[in-house]
Scaffold this motif. Structure first.
Motif, PDB file in Angstrom:
ATOM      1  N   SER A   1      79.715  41.304  33.532  1.00  0.00           N
ATOM      2  CA  SER A   1      79.784  40.282  32.282  1.00  0.00           C
ATOM      3  C   SER A   1      81.016  40.492  31.774  1.00  0.00           C
ATOM      4  CB  SER A   1      78.434  40.598  31.619  1.00  0.00           C
ATOM      5  OG  SER A   1      78.558  41.844  30.695  1.00  0.00           O
ATOM      6  N   LEU A   2      81.097  39.262  31.071  1.00  0.00           N
ATOM      7  CA  LEU A   2      82.400  39.128  30.098  1.00  0.00           C
ATOM      8  C   LEU A   2      82.221  40.272  29.009  1.00  0.00           C
ATOM      9  CD1 LEU A   2      84.774  37.948  28.927  1.00  0.00           C
ATOM     10  CD2 LEU A   2      83.259  36.162  27.509  1.00  0.00           C
ATOM     11  N   THR A   3      81.020  40.727  28.440  1.00  0.00           N
ATOM     12  CA  THR A   3      81.117  41.567  27.512  1.00  0.00           C
ATOM     13  C   THR A   3      81.347  42.947  28.108  1.00  0.00           C
ATOM     14  OG1 THR A   3      78.992  40.573  26.728  1.00  0.00           O
ATOM     15  CG2 THR A   3      79.209  42.813  25.994  1.00  0.00           C
ATOM     16  N   ARG A   4      81.084  43.364  29.101  1.00  0.00           N
ATOM     17  CA  ARG A   4      81.585  44.634  29.904  1.00  0.00           C
ATOM     18  C   ARG A   4      83.045  44.679  29.960  1.00  0.00           C
ATOM     19  NH1 ARG A   4      79.308  46.397  35.338  1.00  0.00           N
ATOM     20  NH2 ARG A   4      80.541  48.004  34.826  1.00  0.00           N
TER      21      ARG A   4
ATOM     22  N   PHE B   1      64.369  44.244  18.501  1.00  0.00           N
ATOM     23  CA  PHE B   1      63.610  43.961  19.597  1.00  0.00           C
ATOM     24  C   PHE B   1      63.492  42.295  19.109  1.00  0.00           C
ATOM     25  CE2 PHE B   1      59.081  42.297  20.358  1.00  0.00           C
ATOM     26  CZ  PHE B   1      59.200  42.456  21.890  1.00  0.00           C
ATOM     27  N   CYS B   2      63.273  42.140  17.946  1.00  0.00           N
ATOM     28  CA  CYS B   2      62.953  40.497  17.384  1.00  0.00           C
ATOM     29  C   CYS B   2      64.170  39.670  18.089  1.00  0.00           C
ATOM     30  CB  CYS B   2      62.694  40.210  16.095  1.00  0.00           C
ATOM     31  SG  CYS B   2      62.471  38.792  15.497  1.00  0.00           S
ATOM     32  N   TRP B   3      65.370  40.356  17.576  1.00  0.00           N
ATOM     33  CA  TRP B   3      66.828  39.539  18.001  1.00  0.00           C
ATOM     34  C   TRP B   3      66.810  39.383  19.606  1.00  0.00           C
ATOM     35  CZ3 TRP B   3      70.112  36.485  16.055  1.00  0.00           C
ATOM     36  CH2 TRP B   3      71.392  36.177  16.816  1.00  0.00           C
ATOM     37  N   THR B   4      66.556  40.446  20.169  1.00  0.00           N
ATOM     38  CA  THR B   4      66.898  40.500  21.719  1.00  0.00           C
ATOM     39  C   THR B   4      65.781  39.580  22.388  1.00  0.00           C
ATOM     40  OG1 THR B   4      67.343  42.854  21.546  1.00  0.00           O
ATOM     41  CG2 THR B   4      66.677  42.011  23.812  1.00  0.00           C
ATOM     42  N   LEU B   5      64.537  39.485  21.746  1.00  0.00           N
ATOM     43  CA  LEU B   5      63.685  38.461  22.376  1.00  0.00           C
ATOM     44  C   LEU B   5      64.260  37.170  21.897  1.00  0.00           C
ATOM     45  CD1 LEU B   5      60.748  38.086  23.505  1.00  0.00           C
ATOM     46  CD2 LEU B   5      59.997  37.880  21.302  1.00  0.00           C
TER      47      LEU B   5
ATOM     48  N   TYR C   1      66.867  40.675  29.802  1.00  0.00           N
ATOM     49  CA  TYR C   1      68.215  40.178  29.253  1.00  0.00           C
ATOM     50  C   TYR C   1      69.391  40.526  29.905  1.00  0.00           C
ATOM     51  CZ  TYR C   1      71.338  38.349  26.078  1.00  0.00           C
ATOM     52  OH  TYR C   1      72.559  37.814  25.353  1.00  0.00           O
ATOM     53  N   GLU C   2      69.127  41.865  30.222  1.00  0.00           N
ATOM     54  CA  GLU C   2      70.436  42.360  30.754  1.00  0.00           C
ATOM     55  C   GLU C   2      70.713  41.710  32.240  1.00  0.00           C
ATOM     56  OE1 GLU C   2      69.742  46.355  31.055  1.00  0.00           O
ATOM     57  OE2 GLU C   2      70.015  46.763  29.084  1.00  0.00           O
ATOM     58  N   GLU C   3      69.563  41.553  33.233  1.00  0.00           N
ATOM     59  CA  GLU C   3      69.654  40.637  34.228  1.00  0.00           C
ATOM     60  C   GLU C   3      70.404  39.060  33.954  1.00  0.00           C
ATOM     61  OE1 GLU C   3      66.130  40.828  36.486  1.00  0.00           O
ATOM     62  OE2 GLU C   3      66.184  43.054  36.681  1.00  0.00           O
ATOM     63  N   TYR C   4      69.880  38.737  33.002  1.00  0.00           N
ATOM     64  CA  TYR C   4      70.344  37.156  32.493  1.00  0.00           C
ATOM     65  C   TYR C   4      71.781  37.173  32.379  1.00  0.00           C
ATOM     66  CZ  TYR C   4      71.364  33.284  29.434  1.00  0.00           C
ATOM     67  OH  TYR C   4      72.097  32.377  29.088  1.00  0.00           O
ATOM     68  N   VAL C   5      72.119  38.256  31.505  1.00  0.00           N
ATOM     69  CA  VAL C   5      73.578  38.439  31.159  1.00  0.00           C
ATOM     70  C   VAL C   5      74.334  38.517  32.351  1.00  0.00           C
ATOM     71  CG1 VAL C   5      75.571  39.813  29.908  1.00  0.00           C
ATOM     72  CG2 VAL C   5      73.211  39.215  28.720  1.00  0.00           C
ATOM     73  N   LEU C   6      74.131  39.351  33.156  1.00  0.00           N
ATOM     74  CA  LEU C   6      74.927  39.741  34.508  1.00  0.00           C
ATOM     75  C   LEU C   6      75.032  38.224  35.334  1.00  0.00           C
ATOM     76  CD1 LEU C   6      73.820  43.196  35.365  1.00  0.00           C
ATOM     77  CD2 LEU C   6      75.978  42.644  34.619  1.00  0.00           C
TER      78      LEU C   6
ATOM     79  N   ASP D   1      77.021  38.791  26.132  1.00  0.00           N
ATOM     80  CA  ASP D   1      75.846  39.804  25.569  1.00  0.00           C
ATOM     81  C   ASP D   1      75.683  39.666  24.173  1.00  0.00           C
ATOM     82  OD1 ASP D   1      73.696  41.661  24.955  1.00  0.00           O
ATOM     83  OD2 ASP D   1      74.416  42.984  26.560  1.00  0.00           O
ATOM     84  N   GLU D   2      74.748  38.855  23.553  1.00  0.00           N
ATOM     85  CA  GLU D   2      74.415  38.641  22.331  1.00  0.00           C
ATOM     86  C   GLU D   2      73.780  39.731  21.373  1.00  0.00           C
ATOM     87  OE1 GLU D   2      73.278  34.480  21.365  1.00  0.00           O
ATOM     88  OE2 GLU D   2      73.083  34.560  23.582  1.00  0.00           O
ATOM     89  N   ARG D   3      73.453  40.907  22.018  1.00  0.00           N
ATOM     90  CA  ARG D   3      73.202  41.979  21.416  1.00  0.00           C
ATOM     91  C   ARG D   3      74.148  42.895  20.679  1.00  0.00           C
ATOM     92  NH1 ARG D   3      69.906  44.775  26.248  1.00  0.00           N
ATOM     93  NH2 ARG D   3      71.986  44.316  27.157  1.00  0.00           N
ATOM     94  N   ILE D   4      75.610  42.414  21.130  1.00  0.00           N
ATOM     95  CA  ILE D   4      76.497  43.056  20.385  1.00  0.00           C
ATOM     96  C   ILE D   4      76.500  42.965  18.928  1.00  0.00           C
ATOM     97  CG2 ILE D   4      78.101  42.703  22.168  1.00  0.00           C
ATOM     98  CD1 ILE D   4      79.469  40.641  20.462  1.00  0.00           C
ATOM     99  N   PHE D   5      75.765  41.939  18.326  1.00  0.00           N
ATOM    100  CA  PHE D   5      75.563  42.092  16.883  1.00  0.00           C
ATOM    101  C   PHE D   5      74.517  43.044  16.273  1.00  0.00           C
ATOM    102  CE2 PHE D   5      76.083  37.571  18.224  1.00  0.00           C
ATOM    103  CZ  PHE D   5      77.117  37.040  17.324  1.00  0.00           C
ATOM    104  N   LEU D   6      73.924  43.766  17.337  1.00  0.00           N
ATOM    105  CA  LEU D   6      72.946  44.994  16.468  1.00  0.00           C
ATOM    106  C   LEU D   6      73.967  45.989  16.698  1.00  0.00           C
ATOM    107  CD1 LEU D   6      69.773  43.907  18.849  1.00  0.00           C
ATOM    108  CD2 LEU D   6      70.509  43.699  16.557  1.00  0.00           C
TER     109      LEU D   6
END
Length: 568
Positions: A87-90, A177-181, A307-312, A318-323
């Motif tokens: 992923s770009l995030t990695r 959890f709410c943000w990741t969902l 979500y990790e599979e989706y990002v890959l 990976d929009e969880r970086i905000f967390l």
């Protein structure tokens, strides 16, 4: 010149440094040899023709991203998958390159590499998705704190013993959890991902779901903010019992936080609820209550895994970086927040919000273009007006203009048609229907530039445009009848280009109100309207169009709606 260039070794030293830096990146990313070799060859070729300022690994990250996106992997069933699961995030984390810096460098890299338009559009979509997510996250925090307890004020968890496998979820766990969902759900609806209005209402649906589970789940009502206005009337009474039917706070959230009730309910009923049911069917989500002791941990792990599979495979970003604790470094250049951070202890997220200011000042992608003033972007009039509030208010004002009207000629307009020597009504309705079919076809069709939207969104936008079209046409005809003292209007009403141009204007207004990524001249391209004739025919009705819009709202004016000088 490259900052890392060894002065004594010259060009050979630079090549060695680049090779070593790339090797370190590839080892950390576990990258395949073919992609690594292609990235190095590409970097070497560019370095031979251009002077690359900055760190070697930052430019290598751009080259690696291109190489990874070009890679294809065979899958079971003799199919292929684009990308190589990096992923770009990695890539950015390994290269210690922020997202904002990446977009800046990537634009230069694409120019130097002369990459195809398809790839450029992919990066543009990625950047817009990042901007939408940033705006949404800035809204997410205050809304969450309005509904739930402050996650930064709760006591730290006690160490768990080996026997104590599970503990109740904390408010911070709920926040994550709410943000990741939300980002996982948004990723599965590509037509929502880069749409600010739809994405925001999807977020409200996620918050509504989590609230309902906190209410109905035994002993989890401690997660709620006792001063939240959406709590049941008897919530604070000793004998409070949750109803069997999960409560819905969509209306309350829309009232308190700039939402549009009709839009939010549409997203919830037609997209969110069926999708959540699908997640339960697939056993990704489990339990009668998402937050109970035996379900939450499994649900959180499952959603994060999916979500990790989706990002890959699809998402890149990976929009969880905000967390994360390192959010400010991963998003943009760190810079200390000089004012008092909101909500007392949200320091890291307040820094993120402050750090993003420079990027949005440069991009201003959610500010309307204004060719009339000679400036590229209008500044927001009030700092308190957020992009989400601006977008939802624009839609709300547009809906107020057409409230109570139908997407068909009114009685007065029908009378005007019947007074003509040759009644143009059938021909006009045929033209409008044809335009509607073309619009829906292109709006729902996926292209290299953007994903296709759902037909429901297309029909909704079209209906608003049709109502606006008939309203404006009626205004024009009434004034023309008065001006011409009752002369026959058949010649004007039989001009196909006139109706097509006016309908295009109305569609553009609707698209602008929804902050659509389909900016002008997209609409005249799909309707096959020549810019010169489009301008020539619409120029005569601009005043009437502005009058209609002005009567409904002063903020929706054609100078904002237009995206090119030929419009006004």
């Amino acid at each position: 010149m490259l900052e890392d260039e060894p002065h004594a070794e010259g060009a050979a030293g630079v090549a060695t440094a680049a090779r070593e830096a790339l090797q370190a990146l590839c080892q950390e990313l576990n990258l395949d040899e073919d992609s690594a070799a292609e990235a190095l060859d590409h970097f070497t070729a560019i370095r031979g023709n251009y002077s690359l300022e900055g760190e070697v690994r930052h430019w290598l990250a751009c080259s690696l991203y291109v190489a990874c996106r070009k890679s294809v992997i065979p899958t079971v069933g003799k199919g292929i998958m684009e990308g190589n699961c990096v992923s770009l995030t990695r890539i950015l984390r390994s290269a210690k390159l922020s997202l904002i810096q990446f977009f800046s460098k990537m634009k230069k890299w694409m120019d130097m590499s002369n990459l195809p338009q398809e790839f450029r559009e992919r990066v543009e979509r990625l950047e817009r998705n990042f901007e939408v997510s940033t705006v949404i996250f800035k809204k997410f925090e205050p809304i969450f704190l309005d509904i739930f307890q402050n996650p930064y004020e709760e006591l730290p968890k006690l160490p768990r013993s080996r026997k104590q496998r599970r503990i109740p979820c904390s408010v911070k766990d709920l926040f994550n959890f709410c943000w990741t969902l939300f980002v996982y759900t948004k990723g599965n609806f590509r037509m929502i991902g880069d749409d600010l209005v739809n994405s925001y209402h999807l977020l409200l649906c996620c918050l509504d779901l989590i609230f309902a589970n906190a209410i109905i789940c035994p002993n989890r009502q401690d997660l709620l903010n006792p001063s939240f206005k959406g709590l049941p009337p008897d919530f604070h009474t000793p004998d409070f019992r949750a109803s069997e039917e999960p409560p819905c706070i969509i209306a309350v959230l829309c009232e308190l936080h700039d939402g549009l009730l009709v839009e939010a309910k549409g997203i919830k009923e037609h997209y969110f609820k069926p999708y959540i049911s699908k997640l339960f069917d697939k056993k990704i989500l489990k339990g009668e209550c998402l937050l109970d002791l035996f379900s939450f941990t499994d649900n959180s792990k499952a959603v994060n895994k999916e979500y990790e599979e989706y990002v890959l495979t699809v998402g890149d970003f990976d929009e969880r970086i905000f967390l994360g604790a390192d959010a400010e470094e991963e998003i943009g250049t760190p810079r200390k927040f000089t004012g008092d951070p909101p909500f007392g202890k949200l320091t890291s997220h307040a820094n993120v919000e402050y750090n993003l200011q420079q990027h949005f000042e440069k991009k201003r992608s959610f500010a309307p273009s204004t060719p009339l003033t000679g400036r590229r972007y209008l500044q927001e009039k009030e700092a308190v007006i957020t992009p989400v509030a601006s977008a939802t208010q624009s839609v709300s004002r547009l809906q107020s203009i057409v409230a109570g009207l139908k997407n068909a000629p009114s009685e007065q307009l029908i009378n005007i048609f019947e007074s003509c020597m040759r009644n143009p009504m059938d021909n006009i309705m045929k033209i409008v229907k044809g335009i509607g079919e073309v619009f829906c076809q292109h709006y729902t069709q996926s292209t290299d530039k953007q994903p296709g939207s759902h037909i429901d969104f297309a029909v909704n936008r079209l209906k608003l445009a049709e109502i606006l079209y008939y309203k404006i046409l009626e205004t024009i005809m009434v004034q023309e009848t008065r001006r011409l003292n009752g002369m026959d209007l058949s010649v004007l009403l039989e001009q196909d280009i006139f109706h097509r141009s006016l309908m295009a204007c109305c569609l553009e207004i609707v698209l602008f109100a929804y902050s659509s990524s389909r900016t002008f001249p997209w609409i005249i391209e799909v309707l096959n309207l020549q810019p010169f004739y489009f301008y020539k025919k619409t120029d005569a009705v601009m005043v009437q169009l502005l009058v209609v819009i002005r009567d409904g709202t002063s903020s929706l004016n054609l100078s904002q709606v237009s995206k090119g000088d030929s419009m006004c």
